[in-house]
Write an enzyme that holds these catalytic residues in place. Sequence first.
Site, PDB file in Angstrom:
ATOM      1  N   HIS A 503      -4.808  -6.190  -2.521  1.00 56.87           N
ATOM      2  CA  HIS A 503      -4.964  -7.147  -1.171  1.00 56.87           C
ATOM      3  C   HIS A 503      -3.530  -7.400  -0.887  1.00 56.87           C
ATOM      4  O   HIS A 503      -2.087  -7.140  -1.448  1.00 56.87           O
ATOM      5  CB  HIS A 503      -6.004  -8.161  -1.795  1.00 56.87           C
ATOM      6  N   CYS A 522      -5.238  -8.455 -10.012  1.00 56.34           N
ATOM      7  CA  CYS A 522      -5.370  -6.954  -8.892  1.00 56.34           C
ATOM      8  C   CYS A 522      -4.236  -6.525  -8.718  1.00 56.34           C
ATOM      9  O   CYS A 522      -3.297  -7.457  -8.935  1.00 56.34           O
ATOM     10  CB  CYS A 522      -6.401  -8.355  -7.631  1.00 56.34           C
TER      11      CYS A 522
END
Length: 675
Positions: A503, A522
């Site tokens: 992201h 992440c």
Amino acid sequence: MKIVAIDRLLASSALGLVLMLATQPGHAQSLEEQLNTAAPLAAPIAPPSLKDLAPQAAETPTQAASTPTPVATPAPAAPEAAKADTAKAAPAVANPTANAAVTDKLREMVTGKALDRIVSRKAEHLGVEAFYKARDYAPLWVNDGAVTDRAKAAMSTLNKADEVGLDAADYPTPDFAAAKTADELADAELKLTSAVLTYARQAQVGRIHFSRVAADIEFSQTAPDPASVLDNLAKASNAAAALEDYNPPHPQFKALRAKLADLRAGKPVVDTKTEDAKPAPAVQIASGPILRPGMKDKRVADLRKRLDVPGDKDNTLYDAAVQEAVKTFQTTADLDTDGNVGPSTLRALNGTKPETKSINRASNDPIDTIIVNMERWRWLARDLGNPHVIVNVPDYRLALWNNGKVYWSTKIVAGKPGSHATPMISAEMKFITVNPTWNVPPSIIEKEYLPALQEDPQALDRIGLKVEQAADGTVRIYQPPGAANALGRIRFNFPNKFLVYQHDTPDKNLFKHEKRAYSHGCMRVENPLMYGEKLLSLALPDQKYTAAKLESMFGGSEININFPNHLWVHLTYQTAFVDDEGKLQFREDVYGRDQRMIAILKGSDRKVADIAIARPPNTSSKPVRVPVGSFGGGSYSSGPNFFEALFGGFGRPEPRPSRDVGGPRYGRDGRVVVR
């Protein structure tokens, strides 16, 4: 007359032999074949001369009785002569008696308990039974009481297992030369079969099962079918090549193999990425103040020539075209892409050697580091997909591959060592989300946000997080789309059991660091809009998505862009790799996985290291529940009932300024740095 009589006698004897063979049951040969194999007719026999016959006439009766006459000797003598004449022209015919004895012994061993002593794994035991039964227990590696060329080729590959990062000692080969009896040959046959099956399995899926290294590693692996391995080798024209083909086919694996050979041969290797091997560019940029957009400087003209910017090469204005060319160069040179020409960019433009990266290997021996990296390549699928994405956590980079080449690459921020490490997985990217909502993972809710709320009930309000509670008591904490969202403006989704994805991030300053292990697992992408453009140019080429088009979609509502064909994403851990220039690179063992694997290969567990172990189920995605009613009306309430229900009665503390509570860092603008 004697000569004629002998000649007729020989011819009639040969014809009689042929007729006799033709009438015997079990002889299905054609007459031509029988004639060709009949010994007296294999070669014409010249009539004996009188000189040859004279001594025979002078023999005494006793001598004549004890010495065969020329009439009786041709039948046994001619086959021996034929064998001598054809020995060099044709291979020796298998000895049916010798093969039958080995076959009988193999049948006894394979169907009995003797096989348990040689082949212990159940799958391989069953595979051996099925393979030999299908061939009526005929041997694969021996023929006519001797080892075959196929066996020699297979043993050559086993003896050179070190070349592919394995250990030849794990695949002992039998001594066929010492095997003299059918029992010994059958035993040697099955021992080689066992060694071959062990090699094929470990070459394909590894000597260490990933479950023994860490709980956050998950790959779908399939060991080769044992019976198919043996059948493949039985049919292969080159058994050595067929056996070696069970190793990974990836170019990165083969490049490491070549460097491993160089190291063992004593050749020097390059440890870190340097530019000193490149010739200096023809156009040098003079030192001076940082070049920025809008400036006019005579050095800009040199910059245009150096980067081949379209248009007037003598223009001294640092315009948008120059800025974009600089950004592109900075991306390829692994520099901060600010579009300015500062000291680092200037050094790279002029081909000056940059500072070398630090090296922190688990072992002082680079050979060990290469071997465990080759081992990890065995965990991946043989077909990585086209296109596909590879994330190399120790290098903090992401690369999009297409048609066997790197299509585009960028920096990432990866997970912190420990419980927040970025996992090793392969998963399919299915869609991109523009304006994502950040749903806080249950593990962060339980371990970080609830303790933070205990100290400061206003903490979530200040960072724009919302809380909801379902009828079953499940707590959901989320952050709506927006500029301050922890996921930034775009998210790349590849569903997996560890709930990680790639992201955007509002916290861009971390990309300036060399070591970028800061997230909760992440991967934060430095250039997410360009990443989206490159992905969609391959996934949806007709839609003409660009970074600008994606940026125009920014707003307050989620927008999903689905991929018609899913794209594989592989999260890897390469502390040793060969770069595009053919140089061997090493990176820090940030999660200690090299250290763990080297210890396994050199420890007492080595013999069972390829057997999976049970791991506790992953509970990071298990929903967090609190007593129903803790959240009035389905939204967050800072009243005492919520805290009393969770932590017991206490007075609410005063709101506190930005703080760092057990993990998330809160900035002055109220943003939280997470995942």
